[in-house]
Design an enzyme around this catalytic site. Structure first.
Site, PDB file in Angstrom:
ATOM      1  N   THR A 167     -20.491  71.480  39.938  1.00  0.00           N
ATOM      2  CA  THR A 167     -21.365  71.563  41.160  1.00  0.00           C
ATOM      3  C   THR A 167     -21.014  70.278  42.125  1.00  0.00           C
ATOM      4  O   THR A 167     -20.801  69.006  41.587  1.00  0.00           O
ATOM      5  CB  THR A 167     -22.666  71.740  41.130  1.00  0.00           C
ATOM      6  OG1 THR A 167     -23.590  71.487  42.263  1.00  0.00           O
ATOM      7  CG2 THR A 167     -23.383  70.776  39.822  1.00  0.00           C
ATOM      8  N   ASP A 168     -21.394  70.047  43.437  1.00  0.00           N
ATOM      9  CA  ASP A 168     -21.420  69.004  44.301  1.00  0.00           C
ATOM     10  C   ASP A 168     -22.640  68.163  43.826  1.00  0.00           C
ATOM     11  O   ASP A 168     -22.559  66.995  44.485  1.00  0.00           O
ATOM     12  CB  ASP A 168     -21.107  69.324  45.701  1.00  0.00           C
ATOM     13  CG  ASP A 168     -22.531  70.243  46.152  1.00  0.00           C
ATOM     14  OD1 ASP A 168     -23.333  70.620  45.363  1.00  0.00           O
ATOM     15  OD2 ASP A 168     -22.507  70.419  47.381  1.00  0.00           O
ATOM     16  N   GLU A 169     -23.605  68.676  43.583  1.00  0.00           N
ATOM     17  CA  GLU A 169     -24.897  67.813  42.953  1.00  0.00           C
ATOM     18  C   GLU A 169     -24.615  66.663  41.964  1.00  0.00           C
ATOM     19  O   GLU A 169     -25.253  65.921  42.019  1.00  0.00           O
ATOM     20  CB  GLU A 169     -25.940  68.734  42.503  1.00  0.00           C
ATOM     21  CG  GLU A 169     -26.186  70.006  43.465  1.00  0.00           C
ATOM     22  CD  GLU A 169     -27.685  70.751  42.978  1.00  0.00           C
ATOM     23  OE1 GLU A 169     -28.287  70.152  42.351  1.00  0.00           O
ATOM     24  OE2 GLU A 169     -27.707  71.867  43.566  1.00  0.00           O
ATOM     25  N   TYR A 180     -30.816  69.002  36.026  1.00  0.00           N
ATOM     26  CA  TYR A 180     -29.842  69.896  36.208  1.00  0.00           C
ATOM     27  C   TYR A 180     -28.414  69.466  36.377  1.00  0.00           C
ATOM     28  O   TYR A 180     -27.352  69.154  35.906  1.00  0.00           O
ATOM     29  CB  TYR A 180     -30.020  70.810  37.345  1.00  0.00           C
ATOM     30  CG  TYR A 180     -28.660  71.623  37.819  1.00  0.00           C
ATOM     31  CD1 TYR A 180     -28.132  72.748  36.899  1.00  0.00           C
ATOM     32  CD2 TYR A 180     -28.244  71.334  39.027  1.00  0.00           C
ATOM     33  CE1 TYR A 180     -26.814  73.159  37.225  1.00  0.00           C
ATOM     34  CE2 TYR A 180     -27.241  71.896  39.312  1.00  0.00           C
ATOM     35  CZ  TYR A 180     -26.497  73.004  38.617  1.00  0.00           C
ATOM     36  OH  TYR A 180     -25.117  73.858  39.050  1.00  0.00           O
ATOM     37  N   LYS A 187     -24.915  68.437  34.357  1.00  0.00           N
ATOM     38  CA  LYS A 187     -23.561  69.185  35.019  1.00  0.00           C
ATOM     39  C   LYS A 187     -22.493  67.912  34.985  1.00  0.00           C
ATOM     40  O   LYS A 187     -21.340  68.076  34.605  1.00  0.00           O
ATOM     41  CB  LYS A 187     -23.564  69.597  36.292  1.00  0.00           C
ATOM     42  CG  LYS A 187     -24.288  70.912  36.349  1.00  0.00           C
ATOM     43  CD  LYS A 187     -23.700  72.049  35.388  1.00  0.00           C
ATOM     44  CE  LYS A 187     -22.499  72.571  35.904  1.00  0.00           C
ATOM     45  NZ  LYS A 187     -21.806  73.883  35.366  1.00  0.00           N
TER      46      LYS A 187
HETATM   47  P1  NAD Z   1     -26.496  81.709  36.949  1.00  0.00           P
HETATM   48  O1  NAD Z   1     -27.637  81.049  36.536  1.00  0.00           O
HETATM   49  O2  NAD Z   1     -26.547  82.961  37.960  1.00  0.00           O
HETATM   50  O3  NAD Z   1     -25.615  82.341  35.775  1.00  0.00           O
HETATM   51  C1  NAD Z   1     -25.401  81.692  34.555  1.00  0.00           C
HETATM   52  C2  NAD Z   1     -24.873  82.762  33.779  1.00  0.00           C
HETATM   53  O4  NAD Z   1     -24.669  82.123  32.320  1.00  0.00           O
HETATM   54  C3  NAD Z   1     -25.817  83.971  33.206  1.00  0.00           C
HETATM   55  O5  NAD Z   1     -25.283  85.154  33.005  1.00  0.00           O
HETATM   56  C4  NAD Z   1     -26.725  83.510  31.711  1.00  0.00           C
HETATM   57  O6  NAD Z   1     -26.733  84.524  30.852  1.00  0.00           O
HETATM   58  C5  NAD Z   1     -25.427  82.766  31.207  1.00  0.00           C
HETATM   59  N1  NAD Z   1     -25.803  81.708  30.308  1.00  0.00           N
HETATM   60  C6  NAD Z   1     -26.628  80.863  30.389  1.00  0.00           C
HETATM   61  N2  NAD Z   1     -26.757  79.995  29.228  1.00  0.00           N
HETATM   62  C7  NAD Z   1     -25.797  80.743  28.337  1.00  0.00           C
HETATM   63  C8  NAD Z   1     -25.298  80.465  26.984  1.00  0.00           C
HETATM   64  N3  NAD Z   1     -26.095  79.305  26.335  1.00  0.00           N
HETATM   65  N4  NAD Z   1     -24.385  81.093  26.512  1.00  0.00           N
HETATM   66  C9  NAD Z   1     -23.555  81.981  27.289  1.00  0.00           C
HETATM   67  N5  NAD Z   1     -23.989  82.301  28.456  1.00  0.00           N
HETATM   68  C10 NAD Z   1     -25.170  81.685  28.984  1.00  0.00           C
HETATM   69  O7  NAD Z   1     -25.460  80.575  37.704  1.00  0.00           O
HETATM   70  P2  NAD Z   1     -24.330  80.863  38.828  1.00  0.00           P
HETATM   71  O8  NAD Z   1     -25.241  80.419  40.304  1.00  0.00           O
HETATM   72  O9  NAD Z   1     -23.706  81.945  38.726  1.00  0.00           O
HETATM   73  O10 NAD Z   1     -23.589  79.313  38.494  1.00  0.00           O
HETATM   74  C11 NAD Z   1     -22.568  79.572  37.620  1.00  0.00           C
HETATM   75  C12 NAD Z   1     -21.839  78.079  37.480  1.00  0.00           C
HETATM   76  O11 NAD Z   1     -21.572  77.749  38.730  1.00  0.00           O
HETATM   77  C13 NAD Z   1     -22.839  77.226  36.622  1.00  0.00           C
HETATM   78  O12 NAD Z   1     -21.889  76.376  35.820  1.00  0.00           O
HETATM   79  C14 NAD Z   1     -23.337  76.196  37.773  1.00  0.00           C
HETATM   80  O13 NAD Z   1     -23.641  75.181  37.546  1.00  0.00           O
HETATM   81  C15 NAD Z   1     -22.064  76.391  38.818  1.00  0.00           C
HETATM   82  N6  NAD Z   1     -22.350  76.292  40.384  1.00  0.00           N
HETATM   83  C16 NAD Z   1     -23.240  76.939  40.863  1.00  0.00           C
HETATM   84  C17 NAD Z   1     -23.534  76.659  42.289  1.00  0.00           C
HETATM   85  C18 NAD Z   1     -24.559  77.740  43.057  1.00  0.00           C
HETATM   86  O14 NAD Z   1     -24.599  77.668  44.211  1.00  0.00           O
HETATM   87  N7  NAD Z   1     -25.158  78.666  42.362  1.00  0.00           N
HETATM   88  C19 NAD Z   1     -22.857  76.031  43.184  1.00  0.00           C
HETATM   89  C20 NAD Z   1     -21.890  75.211  42.456  1.00  0.00           C
HETATM   90  C21 NAD Z   1     -21.672  75.303  41.010  1.00  0.00           C
HETATM   91  O1  TDX Z   2     -38.486  78.227  47.645  1.00  0.00           O
HETATM   92  C1  TDX Z   2     -37.596  77.304  47.997  1.00  0.00           C
HETATM   93  N1  TDX Z   2     -37.793  76.490  49.264  1.00  0.00           N
HETATM   94  C2  TDX Z   2     -37.059  75.651  49.672  1.00  0.00           C
HETATM   95  O2  TDX Z   2     -37.246  75.040  50.601  1.00  0.00           O
HETATM   96  C3  TDX Z   2     -36.393  77.179  47.087  1.00  0.00           C
HETATM   97  C4  TDX Z   2     -36.187  77.982  45.903  1.00  0.00           C
HETATM   98  C5  TDX Z   2     -35.622  76.224  47.644  1.00  0.00           C
HETATM   99  N2  TDX Z   2     -35.776  75.406  48.677  1.00  0.00           N
HETATM  100  C6  TDX Z   2     -34.975  74.436  49.196  1.00  0.00           C
HETATM  101  C7  TDX Z   2     -34.444  73.400  48.124  1.00  0.00           C
HETATM  102  C8  TDX Z   2     -33.005  73.129  48.603  1.00  0.00           C
HETATM  103  O3  TDX Z   2     -33.022  72.121  49.259  1.00  0.00           O
HETATM  104  O4  TDX Z   2     -33.577  75.028  49.518  1.00  0.00           O
HETATM  105  C9  TDX Z   2     -32.635  74.342  49.166  1.00  0.00           C
HETATM  106  C10 TDX Z   2     -31.878  75.146  48.290  1.00  0.00           C
HETATM  107  O5  TDX Z   2     -32.419  75.218  46.989  1.00  0.00           O
HETATM  108  P1  TDX Z   2     -31.725  76.255  45.747  1.00  0.00           P
HETATM  109  O6  TDX Z   2     -31.364  77.502  46.365  1.00  0.00           O
HETATM  110  O7  TDX Z   2     -32.781  76.133  44.565  1.00  0.00           O
HETATM  111  O8  TDX Z   2     -30.422  75.379  45.402  1.00  0.00           O
HETATM  112  P2  TDX Z   2     -30.049  73.707  45.232  1.00  0.00           P
HETATM  113  O9  TDX Z   2     -31.050  73.024  44.471  1.00  0.00           O
HETATM  114  O10 TDX Z   2     -29.297  73.247  46.414  1.00  0.00           O
HETATM  115  O11 TDX Z   2     -28.785  74.003  44.075  1.00  0.00           O
HETATM  116  C11 TDX Z   2     -27.818  75.143  44.283  1.00  0.00           C
HETATM  117  O12 TDX Z   2     -26.686  74.702  44.723  1.00  0.00           O
HETATM  118  C12 TDX Z   2     -25.970  73.879  43.884  1.00  0.00           C
HETATM  119  C13 TDX Z   2     -27.549  75.816  43.074  1.00  0.00           C
HETATM  120  O13 TDX Z   2     -28.836  76.313  42.296  1.00  0.00           O
HETATM  121  C14 TDX Z   2     -26.989  75.059  42.026  1.00  0.00           C
HETATM  122  O14 TDX Z   2     -26.641  75.944  40.430  1.00  0.00           O
HETATM  123  C15 TDX Z   2     -25.719  74.593  42.571  1.00  0.00           C
HETATM  124  O15 TDX Z   2     -25.088  73.869  41.561  1.00  0.00           O
END
Ligand code: NAD
Ligand code: TDX
Length: 352
Positions: A133-135, A158, A162
């Site tokens: 992630t960019d975080e 988180y 990561k």
């Molecule tokens: P998600 O939470 O939707 O899915 C995570 C998946 O991993 C689920 O299917 C869960 O069952 C599985 N999992 C969790 N713990 C596990 C374990 N111990 N063993 C096996 N499986 C396990 O997550 P996502 O949003 O699809 O993110 C996927 C990846 O991308 C993550 O590594 C996250 O850090 C990264 N990422 C997410 C975002 C975003 O915006 N969602 C952005 C950048 C990077």
């Molecule tokens: O109810 C809400 N109200 C609100 O204002 C929620 C759930 C979030 N927010 C804000 C927090 C953040 O500034 O919105 C923004 C987005 O929040 P999230 O959807 O929780 O995402 P964020 O915290 O930015 O992280 C996401 O992007 C990077 C993913 O969850 C991560 O897995 C990824 O790495």
């Protein structure tokens, strides 16, 4: 190719798997524990393909990981399994350290053992692709972008977990010669997004006539990327990326949170207007801020563009329109989650 996808039942993992089965000839093994965030119905569109297999197991379980590697014999491990929600990491960081840090360590050790057992030709093809992630780069002010060389500065449990996993992956590349790839991506959105995250939470709560919670003053900025564009970037990286390299992936679509919420309300007003004649924006409510809330993330994605020819295909307006319509058409998918796992209540606020 044979691709082992950890976390393939999650939001991004399932988008990647649907893409690989529907648009390529690759074979896929999903390795997923099915935590609260693992949703098997997200894989239903590809479940009957002979090129798709699923195993339910934990990445912390070294024996299961080794068995999956030795049975399936992948050329690529796409490692997406993680605890992914910042608010949950505030309430319960332990699971994030276990899965994201220790789990990635187990994946690396087992992948290395498997890699060492391959012949030279198979070793030359093998890739361990870590999805991050960019975080990890911390929080930006009004100016500037994260590049691949930006110093790490994670601020939430988180992002710290990561960051730790990214460091482990690079160390296994440098020290043991494991051919690793790392991608750091901005905020994804799109179909099959778990309702704890901002965009699906706002869509669902709007439709249910509930308050739309905006943390703090709503000026925090995220760089939004449509999830299918991310899946396409991941494929480009594990097919053509250079081992040892990192690629940033982003949407060139910075928006303040309040702009995102208003955009969702605008699409809903047009497609499913409220019956009382009011706009959905009436439901917007400013609530207590997320503890340690990062102000701004924004990605410079020029490296993946120049070196691998990848670009995002959707504007934010196109993507959000498509996403809102998907949630309207797929209530069965999210209602089941609301009924059984998570009903959009506030998380991560207790420690502010
Ligand atoms: P998600 O939470 O939707 O899915 C995570 C998946 O991993 C689920 O299917 C869960 O069952 C599985 N999992 C969790 N713990 C596990 C374990 N111990 N063993 C096996 N499986 C396990 O997550 P996502 O949003 O699809 O993110 C996927 C990846 O991308 C993550 O590594 C996250 O850090 C990264 N990422 C997410 C975002 C975003 O915006 N969602 C952005 C950048 C990077
Ligand atoms: O109810 C809400 N109200 C609100 O204002 C929620 C759930 C979030 N927010 C804000 C927090 C953040 O500034 O919105 C923004 C987005 O929040 P999230 O959807 O929780 O995402 P964020 O915290 O930015 O992280 C996401 O992007 C990077 C993913 O969850 C991560 O897995 C990824 O790495």
């Amino acid at each position: 190719m044979r691709i082992l996808v950890t976390g393939g039942a999650g939001f991004i993992g399932s988008a990647l798997v649907r893409r690989l089965i529907e648009h390529t000839d690759h074979e896929v093994l999903v390795y997923d524990k099915l935590t609260y965030a693992g949703v098997l119905s997200s894989l239903e569109p590809v479940a009957s393909s002979p090129r798709y297999r699923f195993v339910q197991a934990d990445i912390i379980d070294a024996e299961s990981v080794a068995r999956a590697l030795n049975d399936f014999k992948p050329q690529v491990v796409a490692h997406l399994a993680a605890e992914s929600h910042v608010d949950r990491s505030i309430d319960g960081p332990g699971e994030f350290v276990q899965t994201n840090v220790v789990g990635t360590f187990v994946m690396l050790q087992q992948a290395l053992g498997y890699y060492r057992g391959l012949n030279e030709a198979d070793q030359a093809c093998f890739r361990f692709h870590h999805i991050s992630t960019d975080e990890v780069f911390g929080s930006l002010g009004d100016e500037g972008l994260f590049t691949e060389t930006t110093a790490y500065d994670p601020r939430s449990p988180y992002s710290a977990s990561k960051a730790a996993s990214d460091h482990l992956v690079r160390a296994w590349g440098h020290t043991y010669g494991l051919p690793v790839l790392v991608t750091n991506c901005s905020n994804n959105y799109g179909p099959y997004h778990f309702p704890e995250k901002l965009i699906p939470l706002i869509i669902i709560r709007a439709l249910n006539g509930e308050q739309l919670p905006v943390y703090g003053d709503g000026t925090n900025v995220r760089d939004w990327l449509f999830v299918d564009d991310h899946a396409r970037a991941l494929q480009a990286v594990f097919e053509r990326g250079a081992p040892g390299e990192t690629y940033n992936v982003g949407g060139n679509a910075e928006r303040k949170n309040i702009e995102v919420v208003r955009a969702i309300c605008g699409v809903l007003d047009a497609v499913r207007p409220r019956t009382d004649g009011q706009g959905y924006a009436e439901q917007i409510t400013y609530v207590a801020d997320r503890p340690g809330h990062d102000q701004r993330y924004a990605i410079d994605a020029s490296k993946i563009s120049t070196e691998l020819g990848w670009e995002p295909s959707k504007t934010f307006e196109e993507g959000i329109d498509l996403t809102v319509r998907w949630y309207l058409d797929n209530q069965v998918w999210w209602q089941d989650i609301l009924d059984s796992r998570y009903a959009t209540q506030r998380l991560g606020a207790a420690h502010g």
